[in-house]
Design an enzyme around this catalytic site. Structure first.
Site, short mmCIF file in Angstrom:
data_model
loop_
_atom_site.label_atom_id
_atom_site.label_comp_id
_atom_site.label_asym_id
_atom_site.label_seq_id
_atom_site.Cartn_x
_atom_site.Cartn_y
_atom_site.Cartn_z
N CYS A 1 -2.21 -3.46 7.96
CA CYS A 1 -1.44 -2.55 9.00
C CYS A 1 -1.42 -2.96 10.01
O CYS A 1 -0.15 -2.00 10.46
CB CYS A 1 -3.15 -1.92 8.97
N CYS B 1 0.48 -1.53 0.08
CA CYS B 1 -0.05 -0.20 -0.06
C CYS B 1 1.15 0.83 -0.26
O CYS B 1 0.06 2.57 0.17
CB CYS B 1 -1.00 0.01 1.35
FE1 FES Z 1 -1.04 0.36 4.45
FE2 FES Z 1 -3.35 0.32 6.21
S1 FES Z 1 -3.75 0.32 4.66
S2 FES Z 1 -0.75 -0.13 6.67
#
Ligand code: FES
Length: 156
Positions: free
Chosen positions: A108, A35
């Site tokens: 996360c 992400c």
């Molecule tokens: Fe990547 Fe939460 S979406 S750390």
């Protein structure tokens, strides 16, 4: 019992231990290639009953709300833990009162776990190439060397 989103909202309303720990003994920085979020954790150690324990922990994040909420919980939870106890904590444990992380949010929590383990592995003093930048923002804008993969936030 409130749901996960509500717990995250409450944690974000008053996040704990954000920002650099100026006199830290160890620093861990990780980035998620999935992400692009990044998280840095600082640890300050002290001695308690002849054992090295975490006196304080803080974090800085360019990450989603869940990562920030977990880091806030984790930095509170880590206070007083021995290094062995801290090493044994996984993402779920670090999330503490947030409850079980939904499958989409497990990485996360793992970002927080990774920053903690990175800091614990480095001991003292922190490795200069990975952690010499004074802030997470500075770290992003300079080339990192080493094994950690970092995805710059301005790349889509
Ligand atoms: Fe990547 Fe939460 S979406 S750390």
């Amino acid at each position: 019992m409130e749901n996960f989103e509500e717990q995250v909202r409450q944690a974000l309303a008053n996040p704990q231990n954000q920002g650099e720990l100026a006199d830290a003994d160890a620093v861990g920085t990780v980035g998620s290639p999935e992400c692009g979020d990044m998280l840095r954790m600082w640890l300050k150690f002290s001695e308690k009953n002849g054992q090295r324990v975490i006196d304080r922990a803080s974090f800085q994040a360019f990450g989603c709300q869940t990562a920030i909420a977990v880091a806030s919980m984790a930095t509170e939870l880590l206070r007083g833990k021995t290094l062995e106890e801290a090493k044994s904590l996984n993402a779920e444990a670090l999330a503490g009162g947030l409850g079980p992380l939904p499958p989409m949010k497990i990485h996360c929590g793992q970002l927080v776990e990774g920053a903690l383990k990175n800091a614990l592995d480095q001991g003292q003093p922190p490795a200069p190439q990975l952690n010499s930048a004074p802030t997470l923002a500075a770290a992003i804008h300079r080339p990192l060397q080493g094994a950690i993969r970092v995805v710059k936030l301005d790349q889509e």
